[in-house]
Design a protein around this motif. Structure first.
Motif, PDB file in Angstrom:
ATOM      1  N   LYS A   1      18.313 -10.609 -40.548  1.00 34.12           N
ATOM      2  CA  LYS A   1      19.540 -11.113 -40.660  1.00 34.12           C
ATOM      3  C   LYS A   1      19.598 -12.284 -41.640  1.00 34.12           C
TER       4      LYS A   1
ATOM      5  N   PHE B   1      22.812 -25.053 -39.681  1.00 36.12           N
ATOM      6  CA  PHE B   1      23.506 -24.846 -40.944  1.00 36.12           C
ATOM      7  C   PHE B   1      24.480 -25.689 -41.123  1.00 36.12           C
TER       8      PHE B   1
ATOM      9  N   ALA C   1      24.048 -20.496 -47.543  1.00 36.05           N
ATOM     10  CA  ALA C   1      24.322 -21.453 -46.732  1.00 36.05           C
ATOM     11  C   ALA C   1      23.367 -22.467 -46.819  1.00 36.05           C
TER      12      ALA C   1
ATOM     13  N   ARG D   1      21.719 -14.944 -44.149  1.00 37.46           N
ATOM     14  CA  ARG D   1      23.011 -15.888 -44.345  1.00 37.46           C
ATOM     15  C   ARG D   1      22.783 -16.316 -45.656  1.00 37.46           C
TER      16      ARG D   1
ATOM     17  N   ASP E   1      27.477 -24.989 -42.406  1.00 42.16           N
ATOM     18  CA  ASP E   1      28.961 -24.363 -42.438  1.00 42.16           C
ATOM     19  C   ASP E   1      29.161 -24.500 -40.808  1.00 42.16           C
TER      20      ASP E   1
ATOM     21  N   GLU F   1      19.894 -21.153 -35.431  1.00 42.71           N
ATOM     22  CA  GLU F   1      19.204 -20.051 -35.436  1.00 42.71           C
ATOM     23  C   GLU F   1      17.745 -20.509 -35.048  1.00 42.71           C
TER      24      GLU F   1
END
Length: 231
Positions: free
Chosen positions: A17, A38, A22, A19, A40, A45
Motif C-alpha cells: 500500500k 497521517f 502524505a 500513500r 491528511d 496505519e
C-alpha cells in the motif's frame, strides 16, 4: 516518471500500500506494534516497524566554520584541500565537484569517499594527485526489485527508452549529451555505464580521461551494446 510508474506497478502487484505525498503527523507505540497517523486524516496505519529515509547530511559539528569555507559540507578543490593550507577533507563531509553540473556538491557514495580519501592522503604525503569529481549513482534492492539511478534525469530536453526482456532503461539528454539514466529490473551493467559517462564528462571538460576517449556518439553505442548484451 515512466520508471517510477513501473516501480509503483510492481509494488502494487506485491500488495504494498502506497500513500504518496502524505506527511506523518505522529507515531504512537502500541503493545503489538506501531501506529502512524497521517496529516491528511485521523486514521492510522499499523506497522511492525518504521524506517525513516532522510538521505545524507554532512556532520559539521566539529568544523570551525569561521575559518573553514563550507556550504552543505566542507568545500574542497580537486586536491581535496580546503581553503586552509594543509587541511584536507574527504568523504561525506566534503563538497567536491559534481561533473554533471560543475558545482560543489556532497555526493555521499562510498566509492566517491574512497577516491577522495586516496587523493587527500597522497597530497598529504607530498604526492601531487587530483580527483576531478563524480556523479550521483544510487542502487536500490527492495522486495526482489532492482532500481538504479545514475546522473540526473531531471536535467534534460530529450528522452529515450530501451526495453529488454528483463530490464527497462530511461535515458535523458540535453545539449551537452547524456545527463542521466534510470534502470529498472537490472543493476549489473550500472557500474560500466557510469564509468563511461564519467569518461565522457572528463573529455567534455578537457580533463584527463586515461586511456578512454568517448564522445557522445561512442558513449551511446557502448551503453546500448552493454544493455542489450547483458539484458
Amino acid at each position: 516518471p515512466a520508471c517510477a510508474e513501473k516501480v509503483e506497478d510492481s509494488l502494487e502487484k506485491m500488495g504494498v500500500k502506497m500513500r504518496l505525498g502524505a506527511a506523518i503527523s505522529r507515531i504512537v507505540e502500541q503493545g503489538d506494534g506501531i501506529e502512524a497517523y497521517f496529516a491528511d486524516h485521523d486514521l492510522a496505519e499499523k506497522a511492525d516497524f518504521i524506517v525513516l529515509c532522510i538521505g545524507a547530511r554532512s556532520n559539521m559539528s566539529f568544523v570551525n566554520q569561521d575559518e573553514v569555507a563550507t556550504g552543505a559540507g566542507v568545500l574542497v578543490d580537486d586536491h581535496m584541500c580546503t581553503n586552509v593550507e594543509n587541511l584536507y577533507a574527504a568523504g561525506d563531509v566534503a563538497q567536491g565537484t559534481n561533473l554533471l553540473t560543475g558545482k560543489k556538491e556532497t555526493i555521499a557514495l562510498w566509492a566517491n569517499a574512497r577516491y577522495q580519501g586516496r587523493t587527500a592522503g597522497a597530497n598529504m604525503a607530498g604526492v601531487n594527485q587530483t580527483y576531478p569529481g563524480n556523479i550521483p549513482h544510487n542502487i536500490t534492492h527492495f522486495l526482489d526489485m532492482d532500481f538504479v539511478g545514475i546522473g540526473d534525469v531531471r536535467n534534460g530536453s530529450r528522452e529515450e527508452e530501451i526495453v529488454t526482456k528483463d530490464g527497462y532503461y530511461y535515458l535523458v539528454f540535453n545539449d551537452k549529451g547524456l545527463q542521466g539514466i534510470n534502470m529498472f529490473g537490472r543493476f549489473h551493467e550500472s557500474g560500466l555505464v557510469k564509468s563511461r559517462m564519467i569518461k565522457r564528462l572528463l573529455l567534455h571538460n578537457n580533463l584527463p580521461t586515461g586511456n578512454y576517449d568517448f564522445s557522445n556518439d561512442l558513449l551511446m553505442q557502448y551503453i546500448k551494446k552493454t544493455i542489450l548484451y547483458m539484458g
